[in-house]
Design an enzyme around this catalytic site. Structure first.
Site, PDB file in Angstrom:
ATOM      1  N   SER A  64     -25.346 -28.763  15.343  1.00 40.30           N
ATOM      2  CA  SER A  64     -24.981 -30.061  16.167  1.00 40.30           C
ATOM      3  C   SER A  64     -25.370 -30.282  17.374  1.00 40.30           C
ATOM      4  O   SER A  64     -25.023 -29.299  18.225  1.00 40.30           O
ATOM      5  CB  SER A  64     -23.588 -30.298  15.956  1.00 40.30           C
ATOM      6  OG  SER A  64     -23.095 -31.392  17.032  1.00 40.30           O
ATOM      7  N   HIS A 115     -27.710 -32.427  13.004  1.00 45.07           N
ATOM      8  CA  HIS A 115     -26.451 -32.991  12.988  1.00 45.07           C
ATOM      9  C   HIS A 115     -26.184 -33.848  14.185  1.00 45.07           C
ATOM     10  O   HIS A 115     -26.279 -32.978  15.427  1.00 45.07           O
ATOM     11  CB  HIS A 115     -25.418 -32.231  12.772  1.00 45.07           C
ATOM     12  CG  HIS A 115     -23.953 -32.894  12.510  1.00 45.07           C
ATOM     13  ND1 HIS A 115     -23.299 -33.303  11.414  1.00 45.07           N
ATOM     14  CD2 HIS A 115     -22.924 -32.839  13.149  1.00 45.07           C
ATOM     15  CE1 HIS A 115     -22.287 -33.731  11.691  1.00 45.07           C
ATOM     16  NE2 HIS A 115     -21.821 -33.854  12.775  1.00 45.07           N
ATOM     17  N   ASP A 175     -23.691 -36.562  16.656  1.00 40.16           N
ATOM     18  CA  ASP A 175     -22.453 -36.977  16.747  1.00 40.16           C
ATOM     19  C   ASP A 175     -22.550 -38.280  17.445  1.00 40.16           C
ATOM     20  O   ASP A 175     -22.514 -38.292  18.725  1.00 40.16           O
ATOM     21  CB  ASP A 175     -21.475 -36.113  17.241  1.00 40.16           C
ATOM     22  CG  ASP A 175     -21.416 -34.715  16.463  1.00 40.16           C
ATOM     23  OD1 ASP A 175     -20.938 -34.989  15.445  1.00 40.16           O
ATOM     24  OD2 ASP A 175     -21.617 -33.627  16.705  1.00 40.16           O
ATOM     25  N   MET A 181     -20.448 -41.293  19.093  1.00 39.86           N
ATOM     26  CA  MET A 181     -19.077 -41.266  19.441  1.00 39.86           C
ATOM     27  C   MET A 181     -18.921 -42.441  20.480  1.00 39.86           C
ATOM     28  O   MET A 181     -19.842 -42.552  21.385  1.00 39.86           O
ATOM     29  CB  MET A 181     -18.366 -40.038  20.210  1.00 39.86           C
ATOM     30  CG  MET A 181     -18.528 -38.966  19.572  1.00 39.86           C
ATOM     31  SD  MET A 181     -17.411 -37.598  20.194  1.00 39.86           S
ATOM     32  CE  MET A 181     -18.123 -35.928  19.326  1.00 39.86           C
ATOM     33  N   HIS A 216     -23.431 -38.475  12.220  1.00 37.52           N
ATOM     34  CA  HIS A 216     -22.055 -38.558  11.939  1.00 37.52           C
ATOM     35  C   HIS A 216     -21.449 -39.622  13.033  1.00 37.52           C
ATOM     36  O   HIS A 216     -21.326 -39.234  14.135  1.00 37.52           O
ATOM     37  CB  HIS A 216     -21.259 -36.937  12.405  1.00 37.52           C
ATOM     38  CG  HIS A 216     -20.029 -36.949  12.166  1.00 37.52           C
ATOM     39  ND1 HIS A 216     -19.555 -35.779  12.672  1.00 37.52           N
ATOM     40  CD2 HIS A 216     -18.958 -37.901  11.815  1.00 37.52           C
ATOM     41  CE1 HIS A 216     -18.221 -36.130  12.673  1.00 37.52           C
ATOM     42  NE2 HIS A 216     -17.781 -37.084  11.976  1.00 37.52           N
ATOM     43  N   MET A 256     -18.935 -41.311  14.659  1.00 34.89           N
ATOM     44  CA  MET A 256     -17.468 -41.592  14.947  1.00 34.89           C
ATOM     45  C   MET A 256     -17.114 -42.885  15.839  1.00 34.89           C
ATOM     46  O   MET A 256     -16.932 -42.442  16.898  1.00 34.89           O
ATOM     47  CB  MET A 256     -16.738 -40.263  15.797  1.00 34.89           C
ATOM     48  CG  MET A 256     -16.661 -39.130  14.742  1.00 34.89           C
ATOM     49  SD  MET A 256     -16.900 -37.346  15.567  1.00 34.89           S
ATOM     50  CE  MET A 256     -18.755 -37.338  15.832  1.00 34.89           C
ATOM     51  N   MET A 299     -13.514 -32.892   8.124  1.00 32.44           N
ATOM     52  CA  MET A 299     -13.358 -32.254   9.541  1.00 32.44           C
ATOM     53  C   MET A 299     -12.555 -31.137   9.301  1.00 32.44           C
ATOM     54  O   MET A 299     -11.314 -31.075   8.860  1.00 32.44           O
ATOM     55  CB  MET A 299     -12.741 -33.295  10.341  1.00 32.44           C
ATOM     56  CG  MET A 299     -13.433 -34.368  10.639  1.00 32.44           C
ATOM     57  SD  MET A 299     -15.093 -34.309  11.539  1.00 32.44           S
ATOM     58  CE  MET A 299     -14.668 -33.317  12.910  1.00 32.44           C
ATOM     59  N   GLY A 308     -13.974 -35.500  17.702  1.00 37.43           N
ATOM     60  CA  GLY A 308     -13.838 -35.978  18.939  1.00 37.43           C
ATOM     61  C   GLY A 308     -14.549 -34.684  20.153  1.00 37.43           C
ATOM     62  O   GLY A 308     -15.210 -35.624  20.811  1.00 37.43           O
ATOM     63  N   PHE A 309     -14.425 -33.801  20.056  1.00 30.45           N
ATOM     64  CA  PHE A 309     -15.096 -33.005  20.821  1.00 30.45           C
ATOM     65  C   PHE A 309     -15.644 -31.634  20.102  1.00 30.45           C
ATOM     66  O   PHE A 309     -14.870 -31.182  18.968  1.00 30.45           O
ATOM     67  CB  PHE A 309     -13.917 -32.541  21.941  1.00 30.45           C
ATOM     68  CG  PHE A 309     -13.306 -33.547  22.894  1.00 30.45           C
ATOM     69  CD1 PHE A 309     -14.132 -33.970  23.949  1.00 30.45           C
ATOM     70  CD2 PHE A 309     -12.447 -34.346  22.359  1.00 30.45           C
ATOM     71  CE1 PHE A 309     -13.863 -35.121  24.685  1.00 30.45           C
ATOM     72  CE2 PHE A 309     -11.820 -35.356  23.255  1.00 30.45           C
ATOM     73  CZ  PHE A 309     -12.504 -35.620  24.311  1.00 30.45           C
ATOM     74  N   GLY A 310     -16.691 -30.843  20.642  1.00 30.04           N
ATOM     75  CA  GLY A 310     -17.071 -29.678  20.230  1.00 30.04           C
ATOM     76  C   GLY A 310     -16.398 -28.507  20.884  1.00 30.04           C
ATOM     77  O   GLY A 310     -15.421 -28.794  21.668  1.00 30.04           O
ATOM     78  N   ASP A 364     -17.257 -29.629   9.480  1.00 24.63           N
ATOM     79  CA  ASP A 364     -17.549 -29.780  10.623  1.00 24.63           C
ATOM     80  C   ASP A 364     -16.479 -29.372  11.733  1.00 24.63           C
ATOM     81  O   ASP A 364     -15.275 -30.084  11.284  1.00 24.63           O
ATOM     82  CB  ASP A 364     -17.946 -31.222  10.874  1.00 24.63           C
ATOM     83  CG  ASP A 364     -18.504 -31.593  11.988  1.00 24.63           C
ATOM     84  OD1 ASP A 364     -18.499 -30.661  13.090  1.00 24.63           O
ATOM     85  OD2 ASP A 364     -18.859 -32.883  12.417  1.00 24.63           O
ATOM     86  N   GLY A 365     -16.714 -28.660  12.364  1.00 23.11           N
ATOM     87  CA  GLY A 365     -15.735 -28.314  13.506  1.00 23.11           C
ATOM     88  C   GLY A 365     -15.300 -26.770  13.469  1.00 23.11           C
ATOM     89  O   GLY A 365     -14.732 -26.178  12.317  1.00 23.11           O
ATOM     90  N   GLY A 366     -15.797 -25.873  14.409  1.00 21.16           N
ATOM     91  CA  GLY A 366     -15.434 -24.652  14.502  1.00 21.16           C
ATOM     92  C   GLY A 366     -15.998 -23.659  13.553  1.00 21.16           C
ATOM     93  O   GLY A 366     -15.494 -22.438  13.269  1.00 21.16           O
ATOM     94  N   GLY A 373     -22.088 -26.361  16.075  1.00 18.07           N
ATOM     95  CA  GLY A 373     -22.444 -26.630  17.444  1.00 18.07           C
ATOM     96  C   GLY A 373     -22.609 -25.870  18.143  1.00 18.07           C
ATOM     97  O   GLY A 373     -23.593 -25.071  18.492  1.00 18.07           O
TER      98      GLY A 373
HETATM   99  C1  DX5 Z   1     -17.112 -33.184  16.682  1.00 18.65           C
HETATM  100  C2  DX5 Z   1     -18.195 -33.067  16.059  1.00 18.65           C
HETATM  101  C3  DX5 Z   1     -19.016 -31.787  15.573  1.00 18.65           C
HETATM  102  C4  DX5 Z   1     -18.925 -30.779  16.986  1.00 18.65           C
HETATM  103  C5  DX5 Z   1     -18.764 -29.585  16.168  1.00 18.65           C
HETATM  104  O1  DX5 Z   1     -15.974 -34.080  16.334  1.00 18.65           O
HETATM  105  O2  DX5 Z   1     -18.129 -33.776  14.868  1.00 18.65           O
HETATM  106  O3  DX5 Z   1     -20.072 -32.032  14.902  1.00 18.65           O
HETATM  107  O4  DX5 Z   1     -20.359 -30.989  17.262  1.00 18.65           O
HETATM  108  O5  DX5 Z   1     -18.725 -28.774  17.232  1.00 18.65           O
HETATM  109  P1  DX5 Z   1     -18.405 -27.108  17.203  1.00 18.65           P
HETATM  110  O6  DX5 Z   1     -19.229 -26.549  16.065  1.00 18.65           O
HETATM  111  O7  DX5 Z   1     -18.616 -26.398  18.576  1.00 18.65           O
HETATM  112  O8  DX5 Z   1     -16.996 -27.124  16.687  1.00 18.65           O
HETATM  113 ZN    ZN Z   2     -19.933 -33.830  13.737  1.00 20.56          ZN
END
Ligand code: DX5
Ligand code: ZN
Length: 226
Positions: A11, A35, A37, A39, A68, A70, A139, A144-146, A177-179, A199
């Protein structure tokens, strides 16, 4: 059943936004998809990039784009990303009153269609819609945030989706997606995910391409155990 090889999708949310083309090229040859994002500061509080930037980036790299969205009102905006040449366009179930119609539009525009399920949304009401989709993004954080911490309980949704996909012989990628990082990707793969967005774990590493290869290795190892 012969499982398809895992997909790793870095990402660019965690990349240097002043050097997006270079950051994208840094994972060419290692990543399967890129990927992106999008937003809109309405569906989620954060604001990132939109169609003009994505169009320029698609022209600057050979990687297939996994967009993606959002955003609110995806019916209005999503087809533009398909027209721009995105490989897969994912919009959120929570933002759409007619997901099947929008999936049809995306496929008609030449893209794969993806449905995203946010942290607080149950998967069950959407399982019946999956034949209209090519990817299901679950998710593993709140969208919303990385850089947020992976929530293992959300893998129950991945397990439910995997059972449904296998029972119905659907051709559908289950994406998380996420963490996602070296310490979480195997449990996500064990739960049945076969596409992995990362990401921070990729762009926070000294060598992003090497980080992608390492994640792929771990996902493959988990898939081989299944
Ligand atoms: C957050 C995004 C993710 C984000 C994941 O809403 O959809 O794609 O980039 O970031 P990491 O991998 O750092 O959790
Ligand atoms: Zn994403």
């Amino acid at each position: 059943m012969n499982a398809p090889a895992p997909i790793v999708a870095p990402s660019i949310l965690a990349a240097d936004f002043a050097n997006l083309a270079d950051e994208a090229r840094a994972v060419e040859g290692a990543a399967d998809w890129l990927h992106v994002d999008v937003m809109d500061n309405h569906f989620v509080p954060n604001l990132t990039i939109g169609l003009p930037v994505v169009q320029s980036l698609i022209a600057a790299t050979s990687l297939p784009f996994d967009v993606h969205l959002m955003i609110e009102d995806p019916r209005r905006w999503a087809p533009g990303y398909a027209d721009a040449g995105a490989y897969n366009v994912t919009f959120h179930a929570e933002a759409s009153d007619n997901p099947v119609a929008l999936a049809r539009d995306l496929r008609a525009a030449g893209a794969k269609a993806g449905l995203a399920i946010d942290r607080d949304t149950p998967i069950e009401p959407y399982l019946e819609l999956l034949p209209s989709f090519d990817t299901l993004l679950i998710m593993t954080i709140k969208a919303g945030f990385g850089g947020q911490r992976f929530i293992p309980d959300l893998l129950d949704k991945v397990r439910a989706a995997r059972r449904h996909v296998d029972a119905g012989h659907l051709e559908l990628r289950i994406e998380v997606d996420g963490g996602i990082a070296a310490d979480t990707i195997e449990q996500a793969a064990d739960a049945g995910a076969d596409a992995f967005v990362a990401g921070t774990a990729v762009y926070g590493a000294d060598d992003p391409a090497e980080a992608v290869r390492r994640l792929r290795q771990l996902a493959e190892r988990a898939a081989a155990r299944a």
